[in-house]
Design an enzyme around this catalytic site. Structure first.
Site, PDB file in Angstrom:
ATOM      1  N   ASP A 632       0.826  -1.206   0.000  1.00 15.74           N
ATOM      2  CA  ASP A 632       0.000   0.000   0.000  1.00 15.74           C
ATOM      3  C   ASP A 632       0.857   1.251   0.000  1.00 15.74           C
ATOM      4  O   ASP A 632       0.530   2.228  -0.670  1.00 15.74           O
ATOM      5  CB  ASP A 632      -0.947   0.004   1.202  1.00 15.74           C
ATOM      6  CG  ASP A 632      -2.199  -0.800   0.919  1.00 15.74           C
ATOM      7  OD1 ASP A 632      -2.771  -0.592  -0.166  1.00 15.74           O
ATOM      8  OD2 ASP A 632      -2.593  -1.626   1.742  1.00 15.74           O
ATOM      9  N   CYS A 679       6.143  -6.122   5.967  1.00 17.39           N
ATOM     10  CA  CYS A 679       5.397  -7.308   5.546  1.00 17.39           C
ATOM     11  C   CYS A 679       4.791  -7.148   4.158  1.00 17.39           C
ATOM     12  O   CYS A 679       3.892  -7.877   3.775  1.00 17.39           O
ATOM     13  CB  CYS A 679       4.318  -7.662   6.560  1.00 17.39           C
ATOM     14  SG  CYS A 679       3.242  -6.291   6.962  1.00 17.39           S
TER      15      CYS A 679
END
Ligand code: PEP
Ligand code: MG
Length: 760
Positions: A632, A679
């Site tokens: 993101d 992550c």
């Protein structure tokens, strides 16, 4: 001309109403010639090999030339329009040095010329031309009109390409011999196999028209679909006979009538009897009926077009379902489709699936993430692939480079088989690292954890030597249900994972819905979902959902040695962290009050919004850990939708701005001595892992698939060397240079085995 917009609309409508591409383009040239009062209108398209133009439609030139007349790419005025990608408007075309007379076409009589390029997503597909006998110059508004029309025509051409229709016109067909189509790297690896083309779920537009192989079978399939849809509608009528108002019920009755033999069903059956396959016949008939309704004056009747469309989709869903279930999957299947989704994947026996090729989607679509988790090579966003021509064709898929070769040559296959074998041997070598720590040659220790949720494959993660869970995507179990799962249901699932991983740490992310992840029972309708109600924003507005989830997490950790880390997605201010901590504290106290003895969890923040990068220091002060969500973060830093194939080239995970942001976050975390992890998918790539290790990230969390390879890379490099590389990278101004430099450096360090094979 009447109002330009009105004319444009009329023409576009007439064109899109045509079922066949050949008719669509022919309609267009006739209408344009008429609207512009020109003498000739012609469309030329560039063939797939990009060697020449083919005349595909004309009004005014010799019709016999359609599909056969060719112009070399560099030649003539048409060539110039395509080359310069701009309109060319001449009152005396014949005196232009590039003028080339197309033999026997009837072009000898014309003088003026206006040509505009047909461009789709930055790629020139052809040229639209109008010509005039007298030497008059087309005026500016005519030029603007044609440019606008060509831009819309481009989408029609691209679609026809995609469904293999333009091949019928002699363009972009029969050129599959060892041809390379490029898409986006979805999942690494090389595979060779037979294409099985899957159609997107119930999308009439994407259904190709083709001949039925066996008319009887097609009729049978149609009958079964018809019976199922009728059954469904009858069931609805029965179920709702009490609760629905008369008027609504009457609508379902009307649906049944529309399916009658003297209405839709009869028409469809007739087409099939004439040789069209069932899905194509359905598409044609539905389109005709919808058009008829949409032309009606009465607004009520016009609306009925929607009902016909709905019926069409219901029938199609059954037709495709019946087909998919019956589909034979060869031993080495390459799944190909307009949009391959995780749902489609569920139909394919796992031991037969070799690769995935999707015309839509991008590197970070969840389909690609899933393919990586399954270790299946995948190419996404292959927009130019003639998917619907490929059924049964041999394909070579190179996920390292995002390439698909149709009908690959023997030499290419031989080379690829060698590469596949090398990869297999390397995999065996990697297996031996399972018990060894992830430590650089100069003694810097890193933790390698796994991301869980998409596959839920616990044992595989442990098998690969995961030292913890760095991201449990809890929304996935939420997605597979009909309502929010209860605390007990969540507890069972979380407990299973925590027990299996004990005493290793487990990072549970609170519900991260919104964006591209929606729950059928909790719809969120927004203009810009990625900038909307997502992640922590949703759960802070719904404490009842968050509290239940946190309580389940806390209880699932009861009595275990392993640490529970609760991670908050989409944080864009310290205030959100504070509010979340209050809720977590409340849940903790409630659980203690219930008499369950649980440890206090660690509470961490995901850094995936640019604002959080700039407030990382403040967040690091107040959180127990930071974890970057680079998927993101990249999309928000670069303003590039992670799912959109059209801008996939711009989604660069080592863009200098992203690399700098990652380093800034590391500095902030170090200054506050806060543990730092990542992550996002970047952590699972050799280049990403080396740069992140150099920056001082303590935890890299990734797909279990990538873990052994990353461990091997880190164990075979010195941190001092990695830091030297990072220093150089931070001075570079584009992602391409960074990738190339790192590739060279890692190869020079003897790590070539972990990198994609060199490309010819
Ligand atoms: C990320 O955004 O990098 C991330 C790990 O979360 P997700 O891919 O689930 O959005
Ligand atoms: Mg995210």
């Amino acid at each position: 001309m009447d109002s330009m917009l009105a004319t444009l609309r009329r023409i576009v409508q007439a064109v899109t109403a045509q079922a066949r591409f050949a008719n669509a383009v022919q309609t267009l040239v006739i209408d344009v010639k008429d609207a512009m009062q020109a003498d000739v209108c012609t469309i030329y398209l560039i063939n797939r090999a990009r060697t020449h133009f083919v005349l595909v439609a004309t009004d005014g030139l010799n019709l016999d030339k359609v599909g056969s007349a060719e112009i070399a790419l560099a030649d003539g005025l048409v060539g110039q329009v395509a080359r310069r990608a701009e309109p060319l408007n001449l009152n005396d075309a014949r005196s232009h040095p590039s003028f080339l007379y197309l033999a026997d076409s009837g072009e000898e009589a014309v003088n003026s010329f206006l040509g505009v390029p047909i461009i789709h997503q930055g790629r020139t597909l052809g040229v639209l031309v109008v010509q005039q006998r007298d030497a008059r110059r087309f005026d500016e508004s005519e030029e603007a009109f044609l440019v606008t029309l060509a831009a819309q025509l481009a989408a029609v051409v691209a679609h026809a390409d995609a469904v293999g229709e333009s091949a019928l016109l002699g363009v972009r067909g029969g050129e599959l011999e060892d041809t390379c189509f490029t898409g986006v790297k979805g999942a690494p690896g090389i595979a060779i196999g037979t294409a099985v083309v899957v159609h997107p779920v119930a999308n009439l537009e994407a259904v190709p028209e083709k001949e039925a192989e066996n008319v009887t079978i097609e009729l049978l399939l149609f009958d079964r679909a018809l019976k199922s849809v009728r059954g469904d509608i009858k069931k609805i009528i029965e179920e709702f006979s009490e609760s629905l108002p008369e008027q609504e019920l009457a609508l379902f009755d009307a649906y049944l009538h529309m399916l009658d033999e003297n209405a839709l069903a009869g028409d469809i059956r007739e087409r099939i009897q004439h040789g069209q396959w069932s899905q194509g016949a359905l598409k044609q008939v539905i389109r005709e009926h919808v058009n008829r309704f949409e032309e009606m004056e009465d607004p009520y009747l016009r609306e009925r077009g929607t009902d016909v469309k709905d019926l069409g989709l219901r029938l199609l869903a059954y037709l495709q379902d019946i087909r998919d279930k019956k589909s034979h999957f060869p031993k080495e299947t390459v799944l190909v489709g307009d949009e391959v989704t995780p749902a489609i994947l569920a139909n394919v026996p796992a031991d037969r699936l070799r690769a995935i090729v999707s015309m839509r989607g991008s590197r970070n679509s969840h389909m690609a993430i899933l393919a990586r988790a399954m270790d299946i090579p995948a190419v996404m966003g292959a927009v130019e692939l003639p998917a619907y021509e490929l059924e049964g064709e041999e394909l070579l898929v190179d996920g390292h480079y995002g390439e698909v070769y149709t009908r690959p040559s023997d030499a290419r296959i031989r080379l690829s088989r060698e590469l596949i074998e090398q990869e297999r041997i390397f995999d065996e070598e990697l297996n031996e690292l399972k018990e060894l720590p992830c430590i650089t040659r100069d003694g810097w220790r890193l933790a390698l954890w796994v991301n869980i949720g998409l596959t839920g494959d616990l044992t595989r993660s442990l098998d690969r030597g995961a030292e913890g869970i760095g991201l449990f995507r809890t929304e996935i179990p939420f997605m597979s249900k009909d309502s929010f799962p209860t605390e007990a249901e969540q507890y069972t699932l979380y407990r299973e994972h925590m027990e299996a991983f004990d005493p290793r740490p487990v990072t549970m992310r609170t519900l991260d819905i919104g964006g591209d992840k929606s729950l059928s029972y909790f719809p969120i309708q927004e203009e810009n979902p990625f900038l909307g109600w997502r992640g922590i924003r949703v759960t802070l507005d719904h404490p009842e959902i968050m509290l239940v989830q946190v309580r389940a997490m806390l209880k699932a950790n009861a009595g275990l040695e392993g640490e529970l880390r609760i991670m908050l997605p989409m944080i864009s201010s310290p205030q959100e962290l504070r509010s979340a901590k209050i809720l977590i504290k409340q849940a903790y106290e409630e659980v203690i009050e219930e008499g369950v003895s649980v440890k206090r969890p660690q509470v961490g923040v995901m850094i995936e919004v640019p604002a959080a990068v700039y407030q990382a220091r403040q967040l690091a002060k107040e959180a127990d850990f930071l974890a970057v969500g680079s998927n993101d973060l990249t999309q928000y830093m670069l303003a590039v939708d992670r799912n959109n194939a059209r801008v996939a080239e711009l989604y660069q995970d080592v863009h200098p701005a992203v690399v700098t942001a990652l380093r800034e976050v590391a500095r902030a975390a170090h200054a506050e001595e806060t543990p730092l992890g990542i992550c996002g998918e970047l952590a699972g790539t050799p280049i990403g892992a080396v740069l992140l290790m150099a920056m001082g990230y303590h935890v890299l969390s990734m797909n279990a698939t990538h873990l052994p390879k990353v461990k091997w890379v880190i164990r075979n490099i010195k941190r001092s060397d990695a830091r030297r590389m990072l220093a150089r990278v931070l001075r570079m101004d584009n992602a391409h240079d960074i990738e190339q430099f790192m590739d060279e450096q890692l190869r020079a360090a003897g790590l070539a085995k972990a990198l994609p094979h060199h490309h010819d």
